[in-house]
Design an enzyme around this catalytic site. Structure first.
Site, PDB file in Angstrom:
ATOM      1  N   GLY A  66       0.834  -1.191   0.000  1.00  0.00           N
ATOM      2  CA  GLY A  66       0.000   0.000   0.000  1.00  0.00           C
ATOM      3  C   GLY A  66       0.870   1.242   0.000  1.00  0.00           C
ATOM      4  N   GLN A  71       2.844  10.086   1.710  1.00  0.00           N
ATOM      5  CA  GLN A  71       4.155   9.417   1.807  1.00  0.00           C
ATOM      6  C   GLN A  71       5.074   9.807   0.652  1.00  0.00           C
ATOM      7  OE1 GLN A  71       2.251   5.336   2.528  1.00  0.00           O
ATOM      8  NE2 GLN A  71       4.146   5.156   3.679  1.00  0.00           N
ATOM      9  N   CYS A 113       5.858  -0.201   7.663  1.00  0.00           N
ATOM     10  CA  CYS A 113       5.500   1.048   6.966  1.00  0.00           C
ATOM     11  C   CYS A 113       6.686   1.452   6.113  1.00  0.00           C
ATOM     12  CB  CYS A 113       5.171   2.142   7.979  1.00  0.00           C
ATOM     13  SG  CYS A 113       4.717   3.710   7.202  1.00  0.00           S
ATOM     14  N   LEU A 114       6.417   1.803   4.859  1.00  0.00           N
ATOM     15  CA  LEU A 114       7.514   2.186   3.966  1.00  0.00           C
ATOM     16  C   LEU A 114       8.157   3.498   4.415  1.00  0.00           C
ATOM     17  CD1 LEU A 114       5.901   1.148   0.558  1.00  0.00           C
ATOM     18  CD2 LEU A 114       7.461  -0.164   2.016  1.00  0.00           C
ATOM     19  N   HIS A 155      -4.463   1.419   7.687  1.00  0.00           N
ATOM     20  CA  HIS A 155      -3.108   1.984   7.780  1.00  0.00           C
ATOM     21  C   HIS A 155      -2.946   3.128   6.762  1.00  0.00           C
ATOM     22  CE1 HIS A 155       1.457   1.225   8.090  1.00  0.00           C
ATOM     23  NE2 HIS A 155       1.346   2.037   7.040  1.00  0.00           N
ATOM     24  N   GLU A 156      -3.408   2.883   5.519  1.00  0.00           N
ATOM     25  CA  GLU A 156      -3.252   3.914   4.466  1.00  0.00           C
ATOM     26  C   GLU A 156      -4.142   5.120   4.736  1.00  0.00           C
ATOM     27  OE1 GLU A 156      -0.756   3.508   2.781  1.00  0.00           O
ATOM     28  OE2 GLU A 156      -0.510   1.370   3.104  1.00  0.00           O
ATOM     29  N   HIS A 159      -2.662   7.411   7.164  1.00  0.00           N
ATOM     30  CA  HIS A 159      -1.636   8.300   6.602  1.00  0.00           C
ATOM     31  C   HIS A 159      -2.267   9.605   6.113  1.00  0.00           C
ATOM     32  CE1 HIS A 159       2.208   6.240   6.629  1.00  0.00           C
ATOM     33  NE2 HIS A 159       1.724   5.147   6.062  1.00  0.00           N
TER      34      HIS A 159
END
Ligand code: K1U
Ligand code: ZN
Length: 191
Positions: A66, A71, A113-114, A155-156, A159
């Site tokens: 994702g 981000q 998480c990226l 999660h997304e 963000h």
């Protein structure tokens, strides 16, 4: 899960991407990751059609399942997800996603998480969610998700509100992870 029309919109742009085109994913504690993103409006049409395939390319390259626009330093309510195996990509682009229903049952799942590379923790969230969004054609859609997809969508969408998975942990665990991330990043820069 994505309509044929959506795939037709993103596939040519995705295939045109070269490694040099890859957009950078911000690493915490970058302040852009803490800002609330604004809804995508009609004036953002071209920007979103250009950005969505670029976000997918960055997500696949990372690799991740994702990615949210903040981000990549774009404060718009846009996310992409793909939980399919790499040889059968099934990208989904969600414009202005909203959680409209959550289950009473909660589930604990390990998240990464990226924007916090190398950091992982067990996070507790509602086990199932219903998410309403617009697709790239502007059509209204809904996804009912459980298991990893439910965690990934939450999660997304977090963000988009400047929330990171560590915010769901105790202050002690959050501080440990943020300190470890800073140490790892310092080490990486040293070479
Ligand atoms: O938003 C992000 O930073 C992406 C993140 C999404 C996510 C992962 C796990 C639970 C909830 C949300 C990632 O993709 S981290 C990388 C990852 O999970 C993964 C990478 C390769 C294969 C499978 C998973
Ligand atoms: Zn993340």
């Amino acid at each position: 899960m994505m309509s044929e029309t959506q795939i037709e919109i993103v596939r040519p742009a995705l295939e045109r991407q070269t490694p040099g085109d890859l957009i950078k994913i911000l690493i915490a504690p970058n302040p852009s990751l803490r800002a609330k993103a604004r809804p995508v409006g009609p004036g953002d049409h071209d920007r979103v059609r250009d950005l969505a395939p670029r976000m997918l390319a960055a997500m696949y390259a990372a690799p991740g399942i994702g990615l949210a626009a903040p981000q990549v330093d774009v404060p718009l309510r846009l996310i992409v997800v793909d939980l399919a195996p790499p040889d059968k990509p099934a990208p989904v682009v969600l414009v202005n996603p909203e959680i409209v229903q959550v289950s009473e049952e909660w589930a604990i799942r390990e998240e990464g998480c990226l924007s916090l590379p190398g950091q992982f923790a067990d996070v507790s969230r509602p086990a199932r969610v219903k998410v309403r969004f617009l697709d790239l054609t502007g059509a209204r859609r809904e996804i009912e998700a459980d298991e990893l997809l439910a965690a990934c969508l939450q999660h997304e969408i977090d963000h988009l509100d400047g929330v990171l998975f560590v915010d769901h942990l105790s202050a002690l665990k959050r501080n440990m992870i943020m300190r470890k991330l800073a140490k790892d990043q310092k080490q990486l820069k040293k070479g």
